[in-house]
Motif scaffolding. Structure first.
Motif, PDB file in Angstrom:
ATOM      1  N   ILE A 314       5.794 -11.960   4.575  1.00  0.00           N
ATOM      2  CA  ILE A 314       5.428 -12.469   5.898  1.00  0.00           C
ATOM      3  C   ILE A 314       4.055 -11.962   6.335  1.00  0.00           C
ATOM      4  O   ILE A 314       3.525 -12.415   7.359  1.00  0.00           O
ATOM      5  CB  ILE A 314       6.486 -12.080   6.946  1.00  0.00           C
ATOM      6  N   TYR A 315       3.467 -11.032   5.558  1.00  0.00           N
ATOM      7  CA  TYR A 315       2.121 -10.534   5.862  1.00  0.00           C
ATOM      8  C   TYR A 315       1.600  -9.822   4.626  1.00  0.00           C
ATOM      9  O   TYR A 315       2.351  -9.182   3.891  1.00  0.00           O
ATOM     10  CB  TYR A 315       2.155  -9.556   7.048  1.00  0.00           C
ATOM     11  N   ASP A 316       0.288  -9.956   4.384  1.00  0.00           N
ATOM     12  CA  ASP A 316      -0.373  -9.077   3.423  1.00  0.00           C
ATOM     13  C   ASP A 316      -1.775  -8.762   3.926  1.00  0.00           C
ATOM     14  O   ASP A 316      -2.251  -9.363   4.897  1.00  0.00           O
ATOM     15  CB  ASP A 316      -0.377  -9.649   1.997  1.00  0.00           C
ATOM     16  N   CYS A 317      -2.440  -7.826   3.268  1.00  0.00           N
ATOM     17  CA  CYS A 317      -3.658  -7.229   3.827  1.00  0.00           C
ATOM     18  C   CYS A 317      -4.890  -8.122   3.750  1.00  0.00           C
ATOM     19  O   CYS A 317      -5.926  -7.781   4.332  1.00  0.00           O
ATOM     20  CB  CYS A 317      -3.955  -5.892   3.137  1.00  0.00           C
ATOM     21  N   ASP A 318      -4.832  -9.248   3.047  1.00  0.00           N
ATOM     22  CA  ASP A 318      -6.011 -10.115   3.006  1.00  0.00           C
ATOM     23  C   ASP A 318      -5.692 -11.548   3.399  1.00  0.00           C
ATOM     24  O   ASP A 318      -6.390 -12.481   3.012  1.00  0.00           O
ATOM     25  CB  ASP A 318      -6.671 -10.066   1.628  1.00  0.00           C
ATOM     26  N   ALA A 319      -4.624 -11.748   4.178  1.00  0.00           N
ATOM     27  CA  ALA A 319      -4.258 -13.078   4.703  1.00  0.00           C
ATOM     28  C   ALA A 319      -3.815 -13.998   3.578  1.00  0.00           C
ATOM     29  O   ALA A 319      -3.336 -13.550   2.536  1.00  0.00           O
ATOM     30  CB  ALA A 319      -5.405 -13.675   5.495  1.00  0.00           C
ATOM     31  N   ALA A 320      -3.973 -15.324   3.815  1.00  0.00           N
ATOM     32  CA  ALA A 320      -3.437 -16.316   2.873  1.00  0.00           C
ATOM     33  C   ALA A 320      -4.169 -16.265   1.543  1.00  0.00           C
ATOM     34  O   ALA A 320      -5.346 -15.916   1.471  1.00  0.00           O
ATOM     35  CB  ALA A 320      -3.556 -17.707   3.484  1.00  0.00           C
ATOM     36  N   PRO A 321      -3.471 -16.633   0.429  1.00  0.00           N
ATOM     37  CA  PRO A 321      -2.048 -16.959   0.389  1.00  0.00           C
ATOM     38  C   PRO A 321      -1.187 -15.702   0.417  1.00  0.00           C
ATOM     39  O   PRO A 321      -1.553 -14.686  -0.173  1.00  0.00           O
ATOM     40  CB  PRO A 321      -1.892 -17.705  -0.937  1.00  0.00           C
ATOM     41  N   LEU A 322      -0.076 -15.778   1.095  1.00  0.00           N
ATOM     42  CA  LEU A 322       0.808 -14.624   1.212  1.00  0.00           C
ATOM     43  C   LEU A 322       1.407 -14.285  -0.149  1.00  0.00           C
ATOM     44  O   LEU A 322       1.778 -15.164  -0.913  1.00  0.00           O
ATOM     45  CB  LEU A 322       1.930 -14.911   2.213  1.00  0.00           C
ATOM     46  N   GLY A 323       1.487 -12.997  -0.432  1.00  0.00           N
ATOM     47  CA  GLY A 323       2.019 -12.537  -1.717  1.00  0.00           C
ATOM     48  C   GLY A 323       0.952 -12.315  -2.761  1.00  0.00           C
ATOM     49  O   GLY A 323       1.250 -11.870  -3.865  1.00  0.00           O
ATOM     50  N   TYR A 324      -0.308 -12.611  -2.398  1.00  0.00           N
ATOM     51  CA  TYR A 324      -1.432 -12.406  -3.317  1.00  0.00           C
ATOM     52  C   TYR A 324      -2.523 -11.675  -2.548  1.00  0.00           C
ATOM     53  O   TYR A 324      -2.993 -12.156  -1.513  1.00  0.00           O
ATOM     54  CB  TYR A 324      -1.953 -13.750  -3.818  1.00  0.00           C
ATOM     55  N   VAL A 325      -2.933 -10.504  -3.056  1.00  0.00           N
ATOM     56  CA  VAL A 325      -3.969  -9.737  -2.368  1.00  0.00           C
ATOM     57  C   VAL A 325      -5.073  -9.380  -3.346  1.00  0.00           C
ATOM     58  O   VAL A 325      -4.853  -9.200  -4.547  1.00  0.00           O
ATOM     59  CB  VAL A 325      -3.405  -8.448  -1.734  1.00  0.00           C
ATOM     60  N   ASN A 326      -6.264  -9.298  -2.791  1.00  0.00           N
ATOM     61  CA  ASN A 326      -7.446  -8.867  -3.540  1.00  0.00           C
ATOM     62  C   ASN A 326      -7.711  -7.417  -3.187  1.00  0.00           C
ATOM     63  O   ASN A 326      -8.051  -7.091  -2.044  1.00  0.00           O
ATOM     64  CB  ASN A 326      -8.644  -9.745  -3.174  1.00  0.00           C
ATOM     65  N   SER A 327      -7.561  -6.539  -4.144  1.00  0.00           N
ATOM     66  CA  SER A 327      -7.704  -5.105  -3.888  1.00  0.00           C
ATOM     67  C   SER A 327      -9.121  -4.716  -3.512  1.00  0.00           C
ATOM     68  O   SER A 327      -9.358  -3.600  -3.037  1.00  0.00           O
ATOM     69  CB  SER A 327      -7.259  -4.302  -5.114  1.00  0.00           C
ATOM     70  N   GLU A 328     -10.097  -5.629  -3.718  1.00  0.00           N
ATOM     71  CA  GLU A 328     -11.480  -5.328  -3.387  1.00  0.00           C
ATOM     72  C   GLU A 328     -11.797  -5.621  -1.921  1.00  0.00           C
ATOM     73  O   GLU A 328     -12.835  -5.206  -1.417  1.00  0.00           O
ATOM     74  CB  GLU A 328     -12.418  -6.162  -4.274  1.00  0.00           C
ATOM     75  N   ILE A 329     -10.918  -6.371  -1.237  1.00  0.00           N
ATOM     76  CA  ILE A 329     -11.143  -6.679   0.170  1.00  0.00           C
ATOM     77  C   ILE A 329     -11.041  -5.393   0.993  1.00  0.00           C
ATOM     78  O   ILE A 329     -10.177  -4.550   0.747  1.00  0.00           O
ATOM     79  CB  ILE A 329     -10.121  -7.722   0.663  1.00  0.00           C
ATOM     80  N   SER A 330     -11.926  -5.264   1.990  1.00  0.00           N
ATOM     81  CA  SER A 330     -11.994  -4.011   2.753  1.00  0.00           C
ATOM     82  C   SER A 330     -10.681  -3.669   3.432  1.00  0.00           C
ATOM     83  O   SER A 330     -10.286  -2.499   3.496  1.00  0.00           O
ATOM     84  CB  SER A 330     -13.117  -4.104   3.788  1.00  0.00           C
ATOM     85  N   THR A 331      -9.975  -4.673   3.953  1.00  0.00           N
ATOM     86  CA  THR A 331      -8.720  -4.390   4.648  1.00  0.00           C
ATOM     87  C   THR A 331      -7.618  -3.947   3.695  1.00  0.00           C
ATOM     88  O   THR A 331      -6.587  -3.431   4.142  1.00  0.00           O
ATOM     89  CB  THR A 331      -8.252  -5.632   5.415  1.00  0.00           C
ATOM     90  N   CYS A 332      -7.808  -4.179   2.401  1.00  0.00           N
ATOM     91  CA  CYS A 332      -6.837  -3.712   1.406  1.00  0.00           C
ATOM     92  C   CYS A 332      -7.291  -2.414   0.745  1.00  0.00           C
ATOM     93  O   CYS A 332      -6.480  -1.648   0.236  1.00  0.00           O
ATOM     94  CB  CYS A 332      -6.639  -4.775   0.325  1.00  0.00           C
ATOM     95  N   LYS A 333      -8.617  -2.178   0.746  1.00  0.00           N
ATOM     96  CA  LYS A 333      -9.172  -1.050   0.011  1.00  0.00           C
ATOM     97  C   LYS A 333      -9.397   0.173   0.889  1.00  0.00           C
ATOM     98  O   LYS A 333      -9.273   1.310   0.442  1.00  0.00           O
ATOM     99  CB  LYS A 333     -10.500  -1.488  -0.625  1.00  0.00           C
ATOM    100  N   ASN A 334      -9.726  -0.058   2.158  1.00  0.00           N
ATOM    101  CA  ASN A 334     -10.065   1.028   3.061  1.00  0.00           C
ATOM    102  C   ASN A 334      -8.805   1.642   3.658  1.00  0.00           C
ATOM    103  O   ASN A 334      -8.032   0.944   4.314  1.00  0.00           O
ATOM    104  CB  ASN A 334     -10.974   0.499   4.180  1.00  0.00           C
ATOM    105  N   PRO A 335      -8.571   2.942   3.454  1.00  0.00           N
ATOM    106  CA  PRO A 335      -7.346   3.577   3.994  1.00  0.00           C
ATOM    107  C   PRO A 335      -7.245   3.475   5.509  1.00  0.00           C
ATOM    108  O   PRO A 335      -6.156   3.543   6.064  1.00  0.00           O
ATOM    109  CB  PRO A 335      -7.490   5.033   3.543  1.00  0.00           C
ATOM    110  N   GLU A 336      -8.382   3.290   6.196  1.00  0.00           N
ATOM    111  CA  GLU A 336      -8.343   3.175   7.652  1.00  0.00           C
ATOM    112  C   GLU A 336      -7.548   1.957   8.091  1.00  0.00           C
ATOM    113  O   GLU A 336      -6.884   1.967   9.118  1.00  0.00           O
ATOM    114  CB  GLU A 336      -9.772   3.091   8.190  1.00  0.00           C
ATOM    115  N   PHE A 337      -7.622   0.881   7.296  1.00  0.00           N
ATOM    116  CA  PHE A 337      -6.892  -0.339   7.629  1.00  0.00           C
ATOM    117  C   PHE A 337      -5.613  -0.488   6.798  1.00  0.00           C
ATOM    118  O   PHE A 337      -4.674  -1.146   7.226  1.00  0.00           O
ATOM    119  CB  PHE A 337      -7.776  -1.565   7.381  1.00  0.00           C
ATOM    120  N   ASN A 338      -5.612   0.101   5.611  1.00  0.00           N
ATOM    121  CA  ASN A 338      -4.556  -0.198   4.649  1.00  0.00           C
ATOM    122  C   ASN A 338      -3.324   0.669   4.858  1.00  0.00           C
ATOM    123  O   ASN A 338      -3.066   1.603   4.106  1.00  0.00           O
ATOM    124  CB  ASN A 338      -5.098  -0.025   3.229  1.00  0.00           C
TER     125      ASN A 338
END
Length: 667
Positions: A314-338
């Motif tokens: 129902i949610y992931d750190c880089d938006a759509a598509p759900l269930g697929y994330v790019n680990s290089e995106i800042s919201t997935c890579k930065n501990p402040e957001f992740n």
């Protein structure tokens, strides 16, 4: 809404105020809603496309297209008028245009009169270069050949198609066609064919296939499954009758489908009974035109079997598509957001007989013994391949958990934080989170479970290449060769194209070649992989002794879309030393070059040896050749050497003595 039906003798031309009065019977107080006035014109028309007519005109070489319109008199009911239709601007002379209108136009006798004009357009047989991008149909209302009100017009786009064309396929998971999961013409990636569509292990999955005829003429189609997961099954069913479509000549036929219309086929999917069978897999099907077997389309979607419980993202750190994330995106890579990589909703299937709470374990993905595919297509154990990844599971309150408790039909949200390890291949890494019911070990009960696929993309490293020397350096003699084994290693996590280059100041009479596993100087090296190459050095027939030569090898990464700077180029130096055993070659090479100390010493020793040998050879010669006058026969032929030497000394001339003479300068 106010709907007015025109009848003969109806509303006269003019302006009519409109009010809606609602009376409150209990308090006898009316509520009045005032509407904008209705204006009835003396003359007016409503010009629209027919009910079954699209806004795009389809044309094909040599074919006739048909358009249908709706034309209604909306003026004063007692006024008669005519309407003339035309194309503006007109098409070129190689097109045939024909309205079915009578001479003088379409007659509208009174307000409310409606006619259904048709237009036939025949395209050129071959050359379609004059096809317009759109056409404009004009309707001009007239009375006594004079225009009496505004002109109406319809603008239609024109699309050139073939007589028969590739079908367009769409798949929906609901009968209302509200949830689409696949499209054969999807070029933007809006539909993920790897997204799981759930099928209960005790039920039948139902999916709806829309087959659209994109050709100009009526066509029928033949369907077949290209790929079905192991031990799964599927069938094509007539969506109208509910009867299974019978296979004919290796495929399943549809009925006739008119141009630009759709036939819906029901696809039934049957999951395997064996719990050891694959839970997830992809179904691929193909639809071919029966009129032209070269015209076809394929479409794929993923099905996943469930056992009493399932999960959705129902949610992931880089938006759509759900269930697929790019680990290089800042919201997935930065501990402040992740604080979460994925947020999942775990749902227990509805079971009427099951009213108690069920505990479901949340299996850490790094401990799950399940065969998976790596980004390069290798089959490995998930717990071995991802053992170094860090997975943390939290509840909705951000507390670490290892299980959830659910009753029948209930749901719970969990958070999964994923931290990939270093040194992973670039690409999509699909891992599974197992949700499994807690049961006693020897109960004989098959637990409910669900394996939730989650995909994490690992980005590409910057190019990094290393060069090492495998074989040891050897001395090289004349007229021989030496092969030096080398190795290039790709440290990056993505395949790299490497250009090798060899540079040396060695003379032209040497031959130096570079040979690799790929046959030349260009190598394709896989991620975290290595390839060998060889430097072959052929020496000349003569060369200097004890000479040292350096060879510089450079390895440069190449890319079709990016030029890498010099900082990504790696260099390595290889050194060889000559060993000349031939004396004549040493002398020859030193005569034409600056001799080294060793060679000077050798030549000096040779000169002294020759001088000594020749001097000894001269002394022996004086003894061997003696005048016969010096031999006394009475002495038995012996030579009186002492006497001879004495006489020689007496006959020697006086030595010349040079006196020093002082030179005096003259005045």
């Amino acid at each position: 809404n106010v709907v007015y039906d025109y009848e003969k003798g109806g509303l006269k031309a003019g302006t009519y105020p409109l009010e809606l009065r609602v009376k409150d019977l209990q308090h006898d107080q009316p509520v009045i809603f005032t509407h904008e006035p209705i204006i009835s014109h003396t003359y007016g028309i409503d010009f629209e496309l027919g009910n079954d007519q699209g806004e795009t005109l389809l044309v094909a070489p040599g074919q006739t297209s048909r358009l249908e319109f709706s034309l209604t008199h909306i003026g004063y009911s007692s006024n008669e008028m005519s309407v003339e239709l035309s194309l503006q601007p007109p098409l070129s002379s190689d097109w045939q245009v024909e309205f079915d209108q009578p001479v003088g136009g379409y007659q509208l006798d009174y307000g409310g009169t409606e006619v259904k004009p048709t237009l036939l357009i025949k395209a050129p047989d071959e050359d379609m270069s004059s096809t317009p991008s759109n056409i404009n149909v004009i309707a001009v209302p007239k009375v006594n050949n004079s225009q009496v009100t505004d002109v109406s017009q319809l603008l239609l786009s024109v699309e050139e198609i073939d007589v028969y064309s590739d079908p367009r396929l769409s798949i929906f998971e609901d009968v209302e066609h509200q949830i689409q999961i696949a499209d054969s013409a999807d070029l933007s990636g809006d539909f993920d064919e790897d997204f799981s569509n759930f099928v209960n292990f005790e039920g039948v999955g139902e999916f709806y296939l829309d087959v659209r005829n994109t050709g100009f003429d009526v066509d029928s189609f033949r369907m077949k499954f290209l790929d079905i997961p192991d031990q799964w099954d599927a069938a094509f069913v007539d969506n109208t009758t509910g009867e299974a479509i019978v296979k004919e000549q290796g495929s399943f036929p549809t009925g006739d489908v008119n141009s630009n219309t759709v036939e819906t086929i029901l696809i039934e999917v049957y999951p395997p009974i064996d719990r050891n069978a694959p839970d997830i897999g992809k179904i691929t099907l193909e639809v071919t035109s029966a009129s032209d077997l070269t015209l076809r389309a394929t479409i794929s979607f993923t099905v996943q079997r469930t056992f009493g419980v399932h999960s959705t993202v129902i949610y992931d750190c880089d938006a759509a598509p759900l269930g697929y994330v790019n680990s290089e995106i800042s919201t997935c890579k930065n501990p402040e957001f992740n604080d979460e990589t994925f947020r999942l909703k775990v749902t227990s299937s509805v079971t009427e007989s099951d009213t108690q709470l069920t505990t479901f374990q949340l299996k850490n993905p790094s401990l799950l013994d399940k065969d998976i595919l790596t980004p390069d297509g290798k089959l490995v154990s998930q717990k071995d391949y991802y053992a170094a990844w860090d997975f943390e599971i939290y509840d909705a309150n951000s507390s670490l958990i290892s299980n959830v408790k659910l009753s029948s039909g209930d749901s719970a949200e969990i958070k999964l934080l994923v931290t990939p390890s270093m040194g992973m291949l670039s690409g999509n890494h699909t891992i599974y989170l197992r949700i499994i019911e807690e049961v006693e070990a020897d109960s004989g009960v098959d637990p409910k479970y669900f394996d939730m696929p989650l995909t994490i993309f690992i980005g590409e490293d910057e190019p990094q290449i290393e060069i090492t020397q495998i074989s040891a350096n050897e001395l090289i003699g004349i007229n021989s060769f030496e092969e030096i084994e080398m190795r290039v290693y790709n440290v990056a996590n993505v395949e790299t194209l490497v250009l090798l280059k060899l540079e040396s100041s060695i003379g032209d009479n040497w031959k130096v070649n570079l040979e690799s596993e790929d046959g030349g100087e260009l190598l394709t090296v896989g991620p975290f992989s290595e390839k060998n190459f060889t430097i072959r050095i052929d020496s000349p027939t003569c060369m200097r002794h004890n000479e040292v030569y350096d060879f510089e090898i450079t390895a440069k990464p190449l890319d079709m879309n990016e030029a890498y700077g010099d900082e990504y180029t790696t260099t390595h130096t290889v050194r060889i030393q000559t060993n000349v055993e031939s004396i004549s070659c040493r002398i020859q090479s030193e005569l034409f070059s600056e001799p080294d100390p060793v060679t000077i010493g050798v030549l000096g020793s040779l000169v002294l040896m020759f001088v000594f040998w020749f001097s000894r050879r001269g002394a022996v010669t004086e003894i061997e050749y003696v005048s016969e006058d010096l031999i006394d026969p009475e002495d038995g032929g012996e030579l009186d050497i002492i006497e001879n030497e004495t006489n020689d000394e007496e006959e020697l001339p006086e030595p010349v003595v040079y006196e020093e003479v002082e030179l005096v300068e003259e005045d």
